[in-house]
Write an enzyme that holds these catalytic residues in place. Structure first.
Site, mmCIF file in Angstrom:
data_model
loop_
_atom_site.group_PDB
_atom_site.id
_atom_site.type_symbol
_atom_site.label_atom_id
_atom_site.label_comp_id
_atom_site.label_asym_id
_atom_site.label_seq_id
_atom_site.Cartn_x
_atom_site.Cartn_y
_atom_site.Cartn_z
ATOM 1 N N SER A 21 8.464 17.924 -67.143
ATOM 2 C CA SER A 21 7.944 17.889 -65.777
ATOM 3 C C SER A 21 9.021 17.473 -64.784
ATOM 4 C CB SER A 21 6.780 16.904 -65.680
ATOM 5 O OG SER A 21 5.809 17.215 -66.635
HETATM 6 N N1 SAH Z 1 5.125 15.095 -70.569
HETATM 7 C C1 SAH Z 1 5.975 16.183 -70.963
HETATM 8 C C2 SAH Z 1 5.548 17.468 -70.303
HETATM 9 C C3 SAH Z 1 5.255 18.434 -71.344
HETATM 10 S S1 SAH Z 1 4.515 19.944 -70.833
HETATM 11 C C4 SAH Z 1 7.433 15.875 -70.696
HETATM 12 O O1 SAH Z 1 7.717 14.887 -70.001
HETATM 13 O O2 SAH Z 1 8.294 16.591 -71.197
HETATM 14 C C5 SAH Z 1 2.924 19.772 -71.581
HETATM 15 C C6 SAH Z 1 2.880 19.595 -73.066
HETATM 16 O O3 SAH Z 1 1.489 19.543 -73.442
HETATM 17 C C7 SAH Z 1 3.492 20.720 -73.858
HETATM 18 O O4 SAH Z 1 4.448 20.198 -74.730
HETATM 19 C C8 SAH Z 1 2.308 21.303 -74.631
HETATM 20 O O5 SAH Z 1 2.641 21.792 -75.902
HETATM 21 C C9 SAH Z 1 1.367 20.126 -74.711
HETATM 22 N N2 SAH Z 1 -0.038 20.434 -74.965
HETATM 23 C C10 SAH Z 1 -0.784 21.444 -74.454
HETATM 24 N N3 SAH Z 1 -2.037 21.391 -74.929
HETATM 25 C C11 SAH Z 1 -2.094 20.313 -75.765
HETATM 26 C C12 SAH Z 1 -3.120 19.734 -76.565
HETATM 27 N N4 SAH Z 1 -4.364 20.230 -76.610
HETATM 28 N N5 SAH Z 1 -2.826 18.636 -77.269
HETATM 29 C C13 SAH Z 1 -1.572 18.101 -77.240
HETATM 30 N N6 SAH Z 1 -0.564 18.612 -76.520
HETATM 31 C C14 SAH Z 1 -0.815 19.701 -75.779
#
Ligand code: SAH
Length: 217
Positions: free
Chosen positions: A62
């Site tokens: 993000s």
């Molecule tokens: N907080 C992260 C942002 C990651 S983007 C950072 O700082 O890098 C969102 C993430 O949510 C992705 O890695 C995606 O795979 C995950 N995601 C999506 N649906 C999900 C679910 N149902 N359970 C766990 N993770 C999930």
């Protein structure tokens, strides 16, 4: 010497301030967590830019402003237990870990989670617990949580997560469809009621059910 200059970090902090992030603890956490550790090598020179960047598997780390803003709106206190859904690179996790007692973080991509775990070890973050799972189920064995942060967009507020929020607890979750306008929602549990407050418009990857076992080799 690191190729990621101290100056670019200072510039980022100034930019966050100008966007209305004033919480000194949050800014200090952003200052101390090396974002370059969380981005792929080819993007290291842009680690302190206020941009989302690709981390593979179609996912992104993000934008720092969004990480800082969501963290501020969580109103964290040192003693708190926090659940994070969507570990991704682990950057948001690392920021949270500096501001609370323990972060429980869930990721559906096995490979992303393993990468994040390596970084937590490298940075010696002692208070992060990880899980490879569909985060929309929350983490019932350790619930309730004083705070919950979802870093992928849900179509509606996931009721299971609301159930796992402690009385008086706060959950921040992006709401909206994939590729559509989304809005951050702040949910505060008050007795049997929940207060909802709409925050910044955002763009997140979707919250998807099930897990992906994409281990290599
Ligand atoms: N907080 C992260 C942002 C990651 S983007 C950072 O700082 O890098 C969102 C993430 O949510 C992705 O890695 C995606 O795979 C995950 N995601 C999506 N649906 C999900 C679910 N149902 N359970 C766990 N993770 C999930």
């Amino acid at each position: 010497m690191s190729v990621i200059g101290y100056e670019s970090k200072i510039q980022l902090i100034m930019e966050l301030r100008s966007q209305g992030i004033t919480d000194a603890d949050v800014l200090s956490a952003i200052e101390r967590v090396p974002r370059e550790t969380f981005v792929p090598e080819g993007f290291r020179h842009r680690a302190n830019d206020n941009d989302a960047l690709p981390i593979g598997h179609g996912q992104t780390i993000s934008q720092p402003a969004v990480v800082a803003y969501m963290t501020s709106e969580l109103e964290l206190e040192k003693r708190m237990k926090v659940l994070e859904i969507g570990t991704g690179s682990g950057y948001q996790t690392a920021v949270l870990s500096r501001l609370c007692r323990r972060v429980y973080t869930v990721e559906r991509y096995r490979a992303l989670l393993r990468g994040a775990e390596k970084r937590f070890q490298e940075l010696r973050l002692p208070n992060v617990t990880t899980r490879w799972d569909d985060g929309s189920r929350g983490w019932p064995e350790v619930a309730p949580f004083e705070r919950i942060i979802v870093t992928a967009a849900a179509v509606d507020v996931p009721p299971v997560l609301l159930d796992q929020l402690a009385p008086g607890g706060i959950m921040i979750v992006p709401i909206g469809g994939d590729g559509e306008d989304q809005q951050l929602l702040k949910c505060r549990k008050r007795g049997a009621d929940v207060d909802y407050e709409t925050l910044w418009p955002v763009r997140f990857v979707p919250l998807l059910a099930d897990t992906v076992d994409d281990r290599r080799g």
